[in-house]
Design a protein around this motif. Structure first.
Motif, PDB file in Angstrom:
ATOM      1  N   SER A   1       0.841  -1.192   0.000  1.00 43.34           N
ATOM      2  CA  SER A   1       0.000   0.000   0.000  1.00 43.34           C
ATOM      3  C   SER A   1       0.882   1.251   0.000  1.00 43.34           C
ATOM      4  O   SER A   1       1.839   1.349   0.775  1.00 43.34           O
ATOM      5  CB  SER A   1      -0.908   0.009   1.235  1.00 43.34           C
ATOM      6  OG  SER A   1      -1.822  -1.070   1.183  1.00 43.34           O
ATOM      7  N   TRP A   2       0.518   2.200  -0.850  1.00 42.50           N
ATOM      8  CA  TRP A   2       1.274   3.442  -1.003  1.00 42.50           C
ATOM      9  C   TRP A   2       0.331   4.631  -0.895  1.00 42.50           C
ATOM     10  O   TRP A   2      -0.798   4.582  -1.349  1.00 42.50           O
ATOM     11  CB  TRP A   2       1.973   3.486  -2.371  1.00 42.50           C
ATOM     12  CG  TRP A   2       2.958   2.379  -2.569  1.00 42.50           C
ATOM     13  CD1 TRP A   2       2.688   1.070  -2.853  1.00 42.50           C
ATOM     14  CD2 TRP A   2       4.382   2.480  -2.494  1.00 42.50           C
ATOM     15  NE1 TRP A   2       3.848   0.348  -2.962  1.00 42.50           N
ATOM     16  CE2 TRP A   2       4.911   1.189  -2.754  1.00 42.50           C
ATOM     17  CE3 TRP A   2       5.263   3.537  -2.244  1.00 42.50           C
ATOM     18  CZ2 TRP A   2       6.278   0.929  -2.760  1.00 42.50           C
ATOM     19  CZ3 TRP A   2       6.624   3.283  -2.257  1.00 42.50           C
ATOM     20  CH2 TRP A   2       7.121   1.995  -2.508  1.00 42.50           C
ATOM     21  N   ARG A   3       0.845   5.705  -0.289  1.00 38.63           N
ATOM     22  CA  ARG A   3       0.116   6.971  -0.234  1.00 38.63           C
ATOM     23  C   ARG A   3       0.700   7.934  -1.255  1.00 38.63           C
ATOM     24  O   ARG A   3       1.918   8.000  -1.440  1.00 38.63           O
ATOM     25  CB  ARG A   3       0.221   7.607   1.151  1.00 38.63           C
ATOM     26  CG  ARG A   3      -0.729   7.039   2.181  1.00 38.63           C
ATOM     27  CD  ARG A   3      -0.772   7.945   3.399  1.00 38.63           C
ATOM     28  NE  ARG A   3       0.465   7.907   4.175  1.00 38.63           N
ATOM     29  CZ  ARG A   3       0.936   8.929   4.877  1.00 38.63           C
ATOM     30  NH1 ARG A   3       0.309  10.080   4.879  1.00 38.63           N
ATOM     31  NH2 ARG A   3       2.052   8.793   5.574  1.00 38.63           N
ATOM     32  N   VAL A   4      -0.159   8.713  -1.883  1.00 38.24           N
ATOM     33  CA  VAL A   4       0.269   9.757  -2.803  1.00 38.24           C
ATOM     34  C   VAL A   4       0.304  11.079  -2.034  1.00 38.24           C
ATOM     35  O   VAL A   4      -0.667  11.446  -1.363  1.00 38.24           O
ATOM     36  CB  VAL A   4      -0.699   9.868  -3.997  1.00 38.24           C
ATOM     37  CG1 VAL A   4      -0.257  10.977  -4.946  1.00 38.24           C
ATOM     38  CG2 VAL A   4      -0.791   8.537  -4.733  1.00 38.24           C
ATOM     39  N   LEU A   5       1.434  11.776  -2.121  1.00 41.46           N
ATOM     40  CA  LEU A   5       1.636  13.031  -1.398  1.00 41.46           C
ATOM     41  C   LEU A   5       2.109  14.114  -2.358  1.00 41.46           C
ATOM     42  O   LEU A   5       2.813  13.827  -3.341  1.00 41.46           O
ATOM     43  CB  LEU A   5       2.668  12.845  -0.277  1.00 41.46           C
ATOM     44  CG  LEU A   5       2.355  11.764   0.755  1.00 41.46           C
ATOM     45  CD1 LEU A   5       3.587  11.451   1.582  1.00 41.46           C
ATOM     46  CD2 LEU A   5       1.193  12.205   1.649  1.00 41.46           C
ATOM     47  N   ALA A   6       1.763  15.353  -2.073  1.00 40.22           N
ATOM     48  CA  ALA A   6       2.188  16.481  -2.907  1.00 40.22           C
ATOM     49  C   ALA A   6       3.650  16.816  -2.639  1.00 40.22           C
ATOM     50  O   ALA A   6       4.114  16.764  -1.504  1.00 40.22           O
ATOM     51  CB  ALA A   6       1.315  17.701  -2.624  1.00 40.22           C
ATOM     52  N   ALA A   7       4.367  17.187  -3.720  1.00 36.38           N
ATOM     53  CA  ALA A   7       5.785  17.538  -3.597  1.00 36.38           C
ATOM     54  C   ALA A   7       6.115  18.747  -4.465  1.00 36.38           C
ATOM     55  O   ALA A   7       6.975  18.687  -5.340  1.00 36.38           O
ATOM     56  CB  ALA A   7       6.658  16.353  -3.988  1.00 36.38           C
ATOM     57  N   PRO A   8       5.453  19.883  -4.244  1.00 38.99           N
ATOM     58  CA  PRO A   8       5.729  21.059  -5.084  1.00 38.99           C
ATOM     59  C   PRO A   8       7.129  21.607  -4.838  1.00 38.99           C
ATOM     60  O   PRO A   8       7.726  21.363  -3.800  1.00 38.99           O
ATOM     61  CB  PRO A   8       4.652  22.047  -4.645  1.00 38.99           C
ATOM     62  CG  PRO A   8       4.359  21.671  -3.223  1.00 38.99           C
ATOM     63  CD  PRO A   8       4.465  20.167  -3.193  1.00 38.99           C
ATOM     64  N   GLY A   9       7.615  22.368  -5.808  1.00 41.72           N
ATOM     65  CA  GLY A   9       8.936  22.984  -5.690  1.00 41.72           C
ATOM     66  C   GLY A   9       9.669  22.871  -7.002  1.00 41.72           C
ATOM     67  O   GLY A   9       9.681  23.802  -7.813  1.00 41.72           O
ATOM     68  N   HIS A  10      10.290  21.738  -7.258  1.00 45.66           N
ATOM     69  CA  HIS A  10      10.931  21.480  -8.549  1.00 45.66           C
ATOM     70  C   HIS A  10       9.897  21.553  -9.667  1.00 45.66           C
ATOM     71  O   HIS A  10      10.131  22.154 -10.719  1.00 45.66           O
ATOM     72  CB  HIS A  10      11.584  20.098  -8.494  1.00 45.66           C
ATOM     73  CG  HIS A  10      12.009  19.558  -9.825  1.00 45.66           C
ATOM     74  ND1 HIS A  10      13.003  20.136 -10.573  1.00 45.66           N
ATOM     75  CD2 HIS A  10      11.580  18.470 -10.535  1.00 45.66           C
ATOM     76  CE1 HIS A  10      13.165  19.442 -11.698  1.00 45.66           C
ATOM     77  NE2 HIS A  10      12.318  18.429 -11.692  1.00 45.66           N
ATOM     78  N   ASP A  11       8.777  20.939  -9.445  1.00 45.64           N
ATOM     79  CA  ASP A  11       7.615  21.009 -10.331  1.00 45.64           C
ATOM     80  C   ASP A  11       6.406  21.231  -9.430  1.00 45.64           C
ATOM     81  O   ASP A  11       6.242  20.521  -8.436  1.00 45.64           O
ATOM     82  CB  ASP A  11       7.462  19.711 -11.121  1.00 45.64           C
ATOM     83  CG  ASP A  11       6.235  19.710 -12.011  1.00 45.64           C
ATOM     84  OD1 ASP A  11       5.117  19.523 -11.482  1.00 45.64           O
ATOM     85  OD2 ASP A  11       6.371  19.890 -13.225  1.00 45.64           O
TER      86      ASP A  11
END
Length: 303
Positions: free
Chosen positions: A132-142
């Protein structure tokens, strides 16, 4: 240093022209995260095909849609008909195939047109490789980049939000949009997750995550203290990318080549206050000084 990965997870560490690829071989499904640059697409397909050993590729997912992370999408889709999921905030751009909005035209890079079947948003849950994996936001580079985190195994797929030594160019700042604070927030999120191991978009899998985050924060402090530094770094990276793709570039043609890249031209006029010849000379000297290129026979050569 604990770099153990589950047997259902396979990492193809690629050169810097292509992102790393992460292949999942679950009991009932297979999936690939990120597909590399378009000129390496046949190699990506060969790596996937060999590892799957006759199984089809069921799904394809992208951490973000820079050309070095999704350039193999089209070939993989044509070969396998794989279900493809991309960051939701880029869906309209992909549907219209707006190469300007997708950054390909702005950076002078290529990407074969691909489609998608679903979108990924922060807060989504995934099953990849029977985990099981969670999707998380990673703004900055894109601004629309995503992280995938498996809490039970302590594994983070970080894309270009965190490498063992740094992170990807902070492109939003070059377009007059915020990016420094977003990189800081993403690094804070990664630190709070305390992953056991990180699979980055480029470079080796690593386990000393706290040290990597500390190095990334120091790098962010250095770049944000003077935005010219971020602009200079972007020019060097974009020139190196061209060099990786073409292997050799004629020195006399570099001023024109760089000026034809809209993002470089914007940076040159808005932040660096250099002529086209001055910028080309500076960028060549910077790559040679860093031992990332060499000069021979009137050409800039990759090393």
């Amino acid at each position: 240093m604990d770099l153990r990965l589950p047997p259902s997870l396979h990492v193809f560490e690629r050169g810097w022209l292509s992102s790393n690829n992460i292949l999942f071989t679950g009991r009932h499904d297979t999936a690939l995260v990120d597909s590399g640059y378009v000129t390496h697409a046949p190699q990506t397909l060969a790596l996937v095909r060999q590892a799957l050993n006759g199984r089809p590729l069921g799904r394809l997912l992208n951490t973000h849609l820079h050309s070095d992370h999704c350039g193999g999408n089209a070939l993989l889709q044509a070969t396998y008909g794989c279900h493809t999921a991309i960051p939701a905030l880029d869906a309209d751009k992909v549907a219209a195939w707006d190469e300007e909005a997708l950054s390909y035209r702005a950076t002078g890079q290529q990407c074969a047109r691909f489609g998608f079947d679903a979108t990924l948003r922060p807060g989504d849950s995934l099953e990849l490789g029977d985990l099981s994996w969670r999707v998380l936001a990673a703004p900055g580079h894109d601004p629309h980049a995503l992280l995938f985190f498996c809490e039970s195994e302590g594994i983070l797929i970080s894309g270009d939000a965190l490498w063992e030594n740094g992170f990807g160019v902070i492109f939003p700042e070059l377009a007059g949009e915020p990016g420094f604070a977003e990189v800081g927030a993403t690094l804070a999120l990664i630190a709070s997750l305390a992953p056991r191991v990180v699979i980055p978009g480029h470079g080796p899998v690593f386990a000393n995550v706290a040290d990597a985050v500390a190095r990334a924060r120091a790098r962010l402090d250095y770049l944000s203290a003077d935005p010219v530094r971020n602009a200079q770094n972007a020019v060097k990276v974009l020139l190196k990318f061209l060099l990786l793709e073409r292997r050799a570039l004629a020195l006399e043609g570099l001023p024109g080549l760089l000026s034809a890249i809209p993002l470089v031209e914007r940076v040159r006029t808005a932040l660096l206050a250099m002529s086209q010849d001055e910028l080309a000379g500076w960028a060549v000297a910077a790559l040679v000084r860093a031992r990332a290129a060499r000069i021979a026979g009137g050409q800039l050569l990759d090393v």
